[in-house]
Design an enzyme around this catalytic site. Structure first.
Site, PDB file in Angstrom:
ATOM      1  N   SER A  69       0.839  -1.198   0.000  1.00  0.00           N
ATOM      2  CA  SER A  69       0.000   0.000   0.000  1.00  0.00           C
ATOM      3  C   SER A  69       0.876   1.251   0.000  1.00  0.00           C
ATOM      4  O   SER A  69       1.724   1.403  -0.874  1.00  0.00           O
ATOM      5  CB  SER A  69      -0.955  -0.038   1.196  1.00  0.00           C
ATOM      6  OG  SER A  69      -1.896   1.005   1.119  1.00  0.00           O
ATOM      7  N   HIS A 107      -7.916   0.800  -1.666  1.00  0.00           N
ATOM      8  CA  HIS A 107      -7.722  -0.277  -2.637  1.00  0.00           C
ATOM      9  C   HIS A 107      -9.031  -0.852  -3.187  1.00  0.00           C
ATOM     10  O   HIS A 107      -9.176  -2.059  -3.339  1.00  0.00           O
ATOM     11  CB  HIS A 107      -6.840  -1.374  -2.036  1.00  0.00           C
ATOM     12  CG  HIS A 107      -5.567  -0.835  -1.475  1.00  0.00           C
ATOM     13  ND1 HIS A 107      -4.628  -0.214  -2.270  1.00  0.00           N
ATOM     14  CD2 HIS A 107      -5.107  -0.741  -0.205  1.00  0.00           C
ATOM     15  CE1 HIS A 107      -3.638   0.215  -1.510  1.00  0.00           C
ATOM     16  NE2 HIS A 107      -3.908  -0.087  -0.262  1.00  0.00           N
TER      17      HIS A 107
END
Length: 310
Positions: free
Chosen positions: A86, A195
């Protein structure tokens, strides 16, 4: 045998994580550099209250990871790959030599602001362990609604998957997963739906900002957590950093590729050990350690021992 530096993402943060970094002049210098770039004392972003902010969390994770990786390199630690989960992708891009640290700070601060402003409340993420991907996919599909959207977000391991969306949607998925045999299903410390398509507008704005940023061909191969592939083209890295925020994290694919290519030591940058534990479970034949648990000196020794065994 190759060495991978890994950089954790949001959810790994801990109160006082910057103050808890190992004492080292390079780490102290990186903290000072970051404070000067941001125009305020970065340690003020390090408290439990401050870390309720997505902006503070993501900036602190970037600085923590880069500071530790720089210290390891200053002590002579060898590294063959850089991989970030991430927001950890920005730290990986810095250490790979593709993105300048001051630029990364500015971008990560913007990333956090965009995410925080897009979803002030009512959204988050949850982790499910012990259910295979297809079964969880079916649960999410049954749960999804326009009012309470929820998506598969992070494929951390074959039986560890994170979902993102509205809190009500996430909680329903977690409850159903527990009923259908999940070993664990609970919310994590992320208050935005990372996401997933809900963050497409954030990704587009981040892409616009990245258009103005110079990126270099990395000196160390950069492993994408979005595609599960390694990247050397600066333009591919630019796209990866922008759209990683709204696309699923395919961490297990990226880690599997590195193992296939000869990675035998994963060293996780502070503050946590989440990626270390994932690697230990998924790849028991390799070595995986964290700076938080093992310290700089041990990690440096291990890195150079693996290099000597090439």
């Amino acid at each position: 045998m190759s060495v991978v530096f890994t950089f954790p993402g949001q959810g790994s943060q801990e109160p006082h994580m910057l103050r808890s970094l190992p004492p080292h002049p390079v780490i102290a210098g990186t903290l000072q550099e970051a404070s000067e770039i941001l125009g305020e004392d970065l340690l003020l972003w390090d408290s439990e209250d401050a870390l309720k902010s997505t902006v503070a969390v993501q900036v602190a994770l970037l600085v923590s990871g880069v500071a530790a990786a720089r210290a390891l390199q200053a002590e002579g630690a060898h590294v063959d790959w850089a991989a970030g989960h991430s927001v950890g992708a920005f730290g990986a891009a810095v250490i790979a030599g593709s993105l300048a640290f001051p630029t990364a700070l500015t971008l990560v601060k913007l990333r956090g602001e965009l995410m925080e402003n897009a979803f002030r409340q009512g959204y988050g993420m949850g982790v499910v362990l012990g259910i295979q991907q297809q079964k969880l996919h079916d649960i999410v599909a049954r749960t999804f609604s326009r009012e309470d959207p929820v998506y598969l977000a992070n494929y951390n391991a074959p039986d560890q998957i994170v979902v993102a969306g509205s809190v009500r949607g996430v909680d329903r998925v977690l409850a159903t997963a527990r009923q259908e045999g999940a070993r664990r299903a609970e919310r994590i410390q992320v208050n935005v739906p990372s996401h997933c398509p809900l963050l497409d507008p954030v990704a587009d704005k981040l892409a616009e900002a990245l258009k103005e940023v110079p990126l270099r061909r990395p000196a160390i191969p950069y492993a994408s957590n979005r595609t599960g592939r390694t990247l050397l083209d600066p333009e591919a890295i630019r796209e990866d950093l922008a759209y990683g925020v709204s696309r699923p994290v395919r961490w297990h694919e990226a880690a599997s590729l590195l193992v296939e290519r000869g990675a035998r030591l994963f060293i996780e940058m502070p503050p946590g050990r989440v990626l270390t534990n994932l690697a230990k479970t998924a790849f028991p034949s390799i070595r995986s350690v964290s700076v938080a648990d093992s310290g700089l000196k041990t990690c440096c020794i291990l890195a150079n021992r693996h290099k000597a065994n090439d």
